[in-house]
Design a protein around this motif. Structure first.
Motif, PDB file in Angstrom:
ATOM      1  N   GLY A  29       0.793  -1.225   0.000  1.00 35.99           N
ATOM      2  CA  GLY A  29       0.000   0.000   0.000  1.00 35.99           C
ATOM      3  C   GLY A  29       0.817   1.263   0.000  1.00 35.99           C
ATOM      4  N   VAL A  30       2.129   1.132  -0.181  1.00 40.33           N
ATOM      5  CA  VAL A  30       3.037   2.285  -0.125  1.00 40.33           C
ATOM      6  C   VAL A  30       3.855   2.348  -1.408  1.00 40.33           C
ATOM      7  N   ASP A  31       4.010   3.564  -1.945  1.00 43.78           N
ATOM      8  CA  ASP A  31       4.791   3.739  -3.178  1.00 43.78           C
ATOM      9  C   ASP A  31       6.277   3.879  -2.899  1.00 43.78           C
ATOM     10  N   GLU A  32       6.626   4.502  -1.756  1.00 38.22           N
ATOM     11  CA  GLU A  32       8.017   4.848  -1.503  1.00 38.22           C
ATOM     12  C   GLU A  32       8.317   4.783  -0.011  1.00 38.22           C
ATOM     13  N   VAL A  33       9.492   4.234   0.326  1.00 37.97           N
ATOM     14  CA  VAL A  33       9.929   4.149   1.718  1.00 37.97           C
ATOM     15  C   VAL A  33      11.263   4.873   1.865  1.00 37.97           C
ATOM     16  N   PHE A  34      11.288   5.882   2.740  1.00 32.94           N
ATOM     17  CA  PHE A  34      12.511   6.646   3.028  1.00 32.94           C
ATOM     18  C   PHE A  34      13.039   6.237   4.395  1.00 32.94           C
ATOM     19  N   TRP A  35      14.354   6.252   4.540  1.00 32.46           N
ATOM     20  CA  TRP A  35      14.984   6.044   5.839  1.00 32.46           C
ATOM     21  C   TRP A  35      15.644   7.339   6.280  1.00 32.46           C
ATOM     22  N   LEU A  36      15.233   7.833   7.439  1.00 31.14           N
ATOM     23  CA  LEU A  36      15.785   9.079   7.980  1.00 31.14           C
ATOM     24  C   LEU A  36      16.475   8.798   9.306  1.00 31.14           C
ATOM     25  N   VAL A  37      17.733   9.194   9.422  1.00 35.32           N
ATOM     26  CA  VAL A  37      18.489   9.058  10.670  1.00 35.32           C
ATOM     27  C   VAL A  37      18.666  10.442  11.285  1.00 35.32           C
ATOM     28  N   ARG A  45      30.922   7.236  14.921  1.00 36.20           N
ATOM     29  CA  ARG A  45      30.742   7.169  13.469  1.00 36.20           C
ATOM     30  C   ARG A  45      29.279   6.918  13.076  1.00 36.20           C
ATOM     31  N   THR A  46      28.347   7.383  13.870  1.00 35.16           N
ATOM     32  CA  THR A  46      26.933   7.148  13.571  1.00 35.16           C
ATOM     33  C   THR A  46      26.549   7.653  12.186  1.00 35.16           C
ATOM     34  N   VAL A  47      26.961   8.871  11.844  1.00 36.56           N
ATOM     35  CA  VAL A  47      26.602   9.444  10.541  1.00 36.56           C
ATOM     36  C   VAL A  47      27.198   8.625   9.404  1.00 36.56           C
ATOM     37  N   VAL A  49      28.115   5.460   9.389  1.00 35.80           N
ATOM     38  CA  VAL A  49      27.442   4.158   9.315  1.00 35.80           C
ATOM     39  C   VAL A  49      26.080   4.307   8.640  1.00 35.80           C
ATOM     40  N   ALA A  50      25.360   5.371   8.973  1.00 35.89           N
ATOM     41  CA  ALA A  50      24.043   5.599   8.384  1.00 35.89           C
ATOM     42  C   ALA A  50      24.146   5.787   6.868  1.00 35.89           C
ATOM     43  N   ILE A  51      25.067   6.638   6.429  1.00 40.30           N
ATOM     44  CA  ILE A  51      25.211   6.932   5.002  1.00 40.30           C
ATOM     45  C   ILE A  51      25.681   5.701   4.230  1.00 40.30           C
ATOM     46  N   GLN A  52      26.610   4.963   4.816  1.00 41.50           N
ATOM     47  CA  GLN A  52      27.177   3.806   4.123  1.00 41.50           C
ATOM     48  C   GLN A  52      26.234   2.606   4.077  1.00 41.50           C
ATOM     49  N   ASN A  53      25.180   2.643   4.874  1.00 43.95           N
ATOM     50  CA  ASN A  53      24.306   1.474   4.951  1.00 43.95           C
ATOM     51  C   ASN A  53      22.849   1.774   4.589  1.00 43.95           C
ATOM     52  N   GLY A  54      22.672   2.730   3.687  1.00 40.47           N
ATOM     53  CA  GLY A  54      21.370   2.881   3.051  1.00 40.47           C
ATOM     54  C   GLY A  54      20.475   4.001   3.506  1.00 40.47           C
ATOM     55  N   ALA A  55      20.880   4.780   4.512  1.00 42.50           N
ATOM     56  CA  ALA A  55      20.022   5.887   4.941  1.00 42.50           C
ATOM     57  C   ALA A  55      19.841   6.884   3.802  1.00 42.50           C
ATOM     58  N   ASP A  56      18.611   7.299   3.574  1.00 42.96           N
ATOM     59  CA  ASP A  56      18.332   8.271   2.510  1.00 42.96           C
ATOM     60  C   ASP A  56      18.572   9.691   2.985  1.00 42.96           C
ATOM     61  N   CYS A  57      18.418   9.923   4.283  1.00 43.42           N
ATOM     62  CA  CYS A  57      18.576  11.267   4.831  1.00 43.42           C
ATOM     63  C   CYS A  57      19.233  11.175   6.206  1.00 43.42           C
ATOM     64  N   ALA A 327      18.584  21.553  13.770  1.00 41.35           N
ATOM     65  CA  ALA A 327      19.519  20.621  13.135  1.00 41.35           C
ATOM     66  C   ALA A 327      19.919  21.085  11.745  1.00 41.35           C
ATOM     67  N   ARG A 328      20.914  20.400  11.214  1.00 35.91           N
ATOM     68  CA  ARG A 328      21.371  20.654   9.849  1.00 35.91           C
ATOM     69  C   ARG A 328      21.216  19.364   9.044  1.00 35.91           C
ATOM     70  N   TRP A 329      21.105  19.513   7.738  1.00 39.92           N
ATOM     71  CA  TRP A 329      21.071  18.351   6.860  1.00 39.92           C
ATOM     72  C   TRP A 329      22.509  17.913   6.581  1.00 39.92           C
ATOM     73  N   ASP A 330      22.832  16.682   6.952  1.00 40.25           N
ATOM     74  CA  ASP A 330      24.159  16.143   6.667  1.00 40.25           C
ATOM     75  C   ASP A 330      24.167  15.372   5.346  1.00 40.25           C
ATOM     76  N   PHE A 331      23.012  14.817   5.014  1.00 42.08           N
ATOM     77  CA  PHE A 331      22.982  13.969   3.821  1.00 42.08           C
ATOM     78  C   PHE A 331      21.536  13.834   3.348  1.00 42.08           C
ATOM     79  N   LEU A 332      21.330  13.958   2.057  1.00 45.30           N
ATOM     80  CA  LEU A 332      20.030  13.707   1.454  1.00 45.30           C
ATOM     81  C   LEU A 332      20.270  13.062   0.099  1.00 45.30           C
ATOM     82  N   LYS A 333      19.909  11.823  -0.006  1.00 51.10           N
ATOM     83  CA  LYS A 333      20.116  11.092  -1.270  1.00 51.10           C
ATOM     84  C   LYS A 333      19.150  11.608  -2.318  1.00 51.10           C
ATOM     85  N   LYS A 334      19.665  11.904  -3.481  1.00 53.01           N
ATOM     86  CA  LYS A 334      18.829  12.390  -4.579  1.00 53.01           C
ATOM     87  C   LYS A 334      18.177  11.182  -5.244  1.00 53.01           C
ATOM     88  N   LYS A 335      16.862  11.204  -5.319  1.00 57.81           N
ATOM     89  CA  LYS A 335      16.144  10.079  -5.915  1.00 57.81           C
ATOM     90  C   LYS A 335      15.438  10.532  -7.181  1.00 57.81           C
TER      91      LYS A 335
END
Length: 335
Positions: A29-37, A45-47, A49-57, A327-335
Motif C-alpha cells: 500500500g506504499v509507493d516509496e519508503v525513506f529512511w531518515l536518521v 561514526r553514527t553518521v 554508518v548511516a550513510i554507508q548502509n542505506g540511509a536516505d537522509c 539541526a542541519r542536513w548532513d545527507f540527502l540522497k537524490k532520488k
C-alpha cells in the motif's frame, strides 16, 4: 504514498548497522519508503554508518539535545520530505522491523491516525519484575489522564499520519513517549495499540539510568502535561479541598468560641483564614490558566496551519535543504 522511517540516534555506530539492515524497502500500500536518521550530537561514526548502509537522509544536532528534541526534529524533517506516514523506531534494534507493516496498516485502512506498538511486557526476559510492574502501573495512570486505553506507555515503535505529526509538539527534554500519548488523548486523535515483537537486548537502556530518576522525571512530565490541558480541573480541585478544610476548621473554632473558649483556639482561626485565602487563590489561578489554555489551543491551530503550508511549499523543492529548527542536513540522497 510515502512512508518515512525515522531513527533517533546518539552514539549508535555499534547497533545502527543491524537496525538499518532489518528495515523494509517495500511495504504494501506504499509507493516509496525513506529512511531518515536523526543524529543527536553523536561523537562516534553514527553518521558514516548511516550513510554507508542505506540511509536516505541524515539530519544532525550540533550537540546532544536529548531524545525528545531528536524525535521532534525528525517529525519536522519528515514533513518537509513529504511523508504521508511517519514511522519511529529505536536505533538499538529493540523492535522487530517486520512489524512496521502492522503499524501502518490501520492508518492505510483509515482506522487510526496514531498507532503504537505494544510490546509483550510479561514475556520480555531482561525486564525485571519491578520494571514490569512500573510499566503496567504507568500505563494505567497515563490511560486515566489521556482518556485512551494505553497498553504500553514507553514504546518508541510508533506510526502516525501527516495530520497527527502536524499536531504533536513535545515540550519536555526527556522523552516524547508519555507526552505525545497524553496529547493524543486530549486532542481526540484516533490512537490504537498493535501487538508487536521485540528482538534480543543489544545494550542497556540510556533513558532509564535508575528507577527513581525515571519515576521522578516521568511524574513531572505527566503532571506538566495534565496541567497544560486541564488547568482548571487541577486548580479547582486543590482550591476546593483547601476551602473545605477551612470550613471544617472554622466550624471547630466557632464551637469552642460559643463555649467561651475561643481565646485558646486562635491558631485554628488563623489556619482557617490562610486555607480559605489559598483555596480562593487556587480557583483564581485555575480560571486564569484556563483562559491561557484557550489561547494555547488557538496558537496550536495557527502552528499546524503554518507547518502545513511550509511543508507543502518546501516539499516541492526539498533538495534545496530547507532550514531545520535545531539541526542541519548532513545527507540527502537524490532520488
Amino acid at each position: 504514498m510515502r512512508v518515512v522511517i525515522q531513527i533517533p540516534c546518539f552514539n549508535e555506530e555499534d547497533c545502527l548497522l543491524t537496525t538499518l539492515h532489518d528495515l523494509p524497502r517495500k511495504l504494501n500500500g506504499v509507493d516509496e519508503v525513506f529512511w531518515l536518521v536523526i543524529n543527536d550530537g553523536s561523537k562516534d561514526r553514527t553518521v558514516e554508518v548511516a550513510i554507508q548502509n542505506g540511509a536516505d537522509c541524515v539530519v544532525s544536532h550540533t550537540r546532544n539535545l536529548g531524545l525528545s528534541r531528536a524525535f521532534q526534529t525528525g517529525l519536522e524533517a519528515c514533513l518537509w520530505l513529504g511523508a504521508d506516514i511517519i514511522v519511529n523506531t529505536d536505533a538499538d534494534n529493540q523492535y522487530n522491523a517486520e512489524d512496521i507493516q502492522k503499524l501502518i496498516d490501520p492508518i492505510l485502512q483509515g482506522k487510526a491516525d496514531y498507532v503504537v506498538g505494544a510490546r509483550p511486557i510479561k514475556e520480555i526476559e531482561h525486564f525485571s519484575p519491578i520494571k514490569k510492574f512500573l510499566q503496567k502501573a504507568g500505563s494505567k495512570v497515563v490511560s486515566r489522564l489521556s482518556q485512551i486505553d494505553i497498553e504500553d506507555t514507553t514504546s518508541g515503535f510508533r506510526a502516525m499520519n501527516r495530520r497527527t505529526a502536524l499536531k504533536l509538539n513535545v515540550f519536555n527534554e526527556y522523552t516524547y513517549t508519555l507526552e505525545t500519548l497524553i496529547q493524543s488523548g486530549q486532542m481526540k486523535i484516533a490512537t490504537v495499540f498493535i501487538p508487536i515483537r521485540v528482538n534480543a537486548k543489544t545494550r542497556p537502556s540510556r533513558l532509564i539510568s535508575s528507577t527513581m530518576n525515571y519515576l521522578r522525571r516521568s511524574a513531572i512530565i505527566i503532571f506538566r502535561s495534565f496541567l497544560t490541558y486541564k488547568p482548571l480541573k487541577i486548580f479547582s480541585t486543590i482550591g476546593s479541598i483547601a476551602i473545605l478544610l477551612a470550613f471544617v476548621i472554622m466550624v471547630r473554632y466557632l464551637h469552642y468560641y460559643f463555649k467561651g473558649e475561643g481565646t485558646g483556639h486562635i491558631q485554628s482561626l488563623l489556619l482557617a483564614i490562610i486555607l480559605f485565602i489559598f483555596g480562593t487563590s487556587a480557583w483564581m489561578f485555575g480560571m486564569q490558566a484556563d483562559l491561557i489554555s484557550v489561547n494555547r489551543r488557538l496558537i496550536e491551530d495557527v502552528s499546524q496551519r503554518v507547518k502545513r503550508l511550509e511543508s507543502k511549499i518546501l516539499n516541492e523543492s526539498v533538495l534545496d535543504l530547507p532550514d531545520l529548527t535545531d539541526a542541519r542536513w548532513d545527507f540527502l540522497k537524490k532520488k
